[in-house]
Motif scaffolding. Structure first.
Motif, PDB file in Angstrom:
ATOM      1  N   MET A  54       0.829  -1.207   0.000  1.00  0.00           N
ATOM      2  CA  MET A  54       0.000   0.000   0.000  1.00  0.00           C
ATOM      3  C   MET A  54       0.862   1.255   0.000  1.00  0.00           C
ATOM      4  O   MET A  54       1.690   1.455   0.890  1.00  0.00           O
ATOM      5  CB  MET A  54      -0.904   0.000   1.233  1.00  0.00           C
ATOM      6  CG  MET A  54      -1.971   1.072   1.227  1.00  0.00           C
ATOM      7  SD  MET A  54      -3.146   0.823   2.574  1.00  0.00           S
ATOM      8  CE  MET A  54      -4.429   1.966   2.080  1.00  0.00           C
ATOM      9  N   MET A 112      -2.673   6.177  -0.298  1.00  0.00           N
ATOM     10  CA  MET A 112      -3.942   5.474  -0.101  1.00  0.00           C
ATOM     11  C   MET A 112      -4.411   5.475   1.355  1.00  0.00           C
ATOM     12  O   MET A 112      -5.374   4.790   1.689  1.00  0.00           O
ATOM     13  CB  MET A 112      -3.808   4.043  -0.605  1.00  0.00           C
ATOM     14  CG  MET A 112      -3.650   3.928  -2.108  1.00  0.00           C
ATOM     15  SD  MET A 112      -5.118   4.457  -3.030  1.00  0.00           S
ATOM     16  CE  MET A 112      -6.270   3.149  -2.616  1.00  0.00           C
ATOM     17  N   GLY A 113      -3.782   6.273   2.199  1.00  0.00           N
ATOM     18  CA  GLY A 113      -4.262   6.379   3.580  1.00  0.00           C
ATOM     19  C   GLY A 113      -3.225   6.103   4.638  1.00  0.00           C
ATOM     20  O   GLY A 113      -3.588   5.812   5.785  1.00  0.00           O
TER      21      GLY A 113
END
Length: 307
Positions: free
Chosen positions: A72, A76-77
């Motif tokens: 990730m 994306m956070g």
């Protein structure tokens, strides 16, 4: 009306208007010193003119994170932030979200609390993440320098932990003995109440009440603080749930961390209750009596914060 009276009246009106204008100006929040925020936090930020908010960000690109067997990217956070907004007068409001790994949560929480910041939530955003990622929300209102310094201390503590060992730890320090043989009497003396026993374990439950959808809810419905002990008197573990009002949260967190008890979640269990009840879950390792004293100290801090 005489000329003197007219003049006096005009002066009073003018003074009153000036005082009102001064009061209005004093009530207007001061402009954000964005340069100072960047200098103290050590981070570059962006300004939203529409909302009058200045936000600094810090992506977690120091540790590779996989979610659902996918690497990730921070976009994306996985990016921490702290946002600053003028409040009233020279006061500034700060709100932020901090991306943390399990071994960072409690040292960073202590750093935030010691710096005068508030910790308002702790939870996960993902399933099947490796290493596990948690999000700690922070906030505060006050001097922009003090708030910025608090944010800097939060991020510095993260860097300190990762510099000491690059890979996140997967266990708390200390040992839990097995099988369990907790002595109830010393713990009941600490709490001042009887508890439950089961296969060498011990548990104490303290109920609270709230109103929800026109009905009273309490202990048996899950509105309670509890502490469960396992292991032995010298090598024990305590875990539990702590129910409190919003105004009591910071006092309980500070007390728990001062006793070396780890916070693992902060959230709500219900909606629409009065008063609003927050819950925190915790985990501690050590001597059973010391752990019990830590939980009892938090209960006392909770009571003191409501006076």
């Amino acid at each position: 009306m005489s000329s003197l009276k007219c003049l006096s009246r005009a002066l009073l009106i003018t003074v009153g208007a000036c005082a009102a204008a001064t009061s209005v100006l004093a009530a207007q929040p001061a402009a954000l010193d964005t340069g100072r925020i960047e200098q103290i936090t050590g981070l570059k930020g962006t300004y939203s003119k529409q909302e009058d908010v200045f936000k600094v960000t810090k992506p977690r690109n120091d540790v590779k994170v996989q979610v659902d067997d996918w690497t990730m990217p921070p976009f994306m956070g996985l990016t921490s932030y702290a946002a600053f907004k003028p409040a009233h007068g020279s006061q500034v409001m700060m709100m932020g979200d901090t991306v943390l790994f399990e071994d960072e949560v409690n040292p960073v929480m202590s750093a935030a609390l010691d710096a005068g910041l508030e910790v308002t939530a702790l939870h996960n955003h993902f399933f099947f993440d490796h290493p596990k990622v948690y999000f700690m929300h922070i906030g505060g209102t006050g001097d922009v320098a003090q708030l910025s310094e608090g944010v800097r201390k939060v991020y510095d503590k993260i860097g300190e932990i990762r510099s000491a060992h690059a890979d996140p730890e997967n266990i708390f320090p200390g040992h839990i003995a097995s099988p369990s043989s907790i002595s109830p009497a010393p713990l009941e003396a600490v709490f001042g109440s009887k508890g439950q026993t089961n296969n060498g374990m011990f548990k104490v439950v303290i109920g609270k009440t709230a109103s929800m959808h026109g009905a009273t809810v309490g202990n048996e419905m899950g509105v309670n603080t509890w502490a469960a002990f396992a292991g032995t008197d010298d090598e024990a573990v305590v875990d539990g749930d702590f129910a409190m009002r919003e105004s009591e949260l910071q006092a309980v967190l500070k007390s728990m961390r001062a006793s070396g008890i780890n916070i693992v979640a902060i959230h709500q269990h219900m909606t629409g209750e009065t008063p609003r009840v927050l819950f925190l879950h915790y985990w501690g390792k050590g001597k059973a009596v010391d752990l019990a004293k830590g939980v009892k100290a938090a209960l006392d801090a909770q009571s003191a914060s409501t006076r």
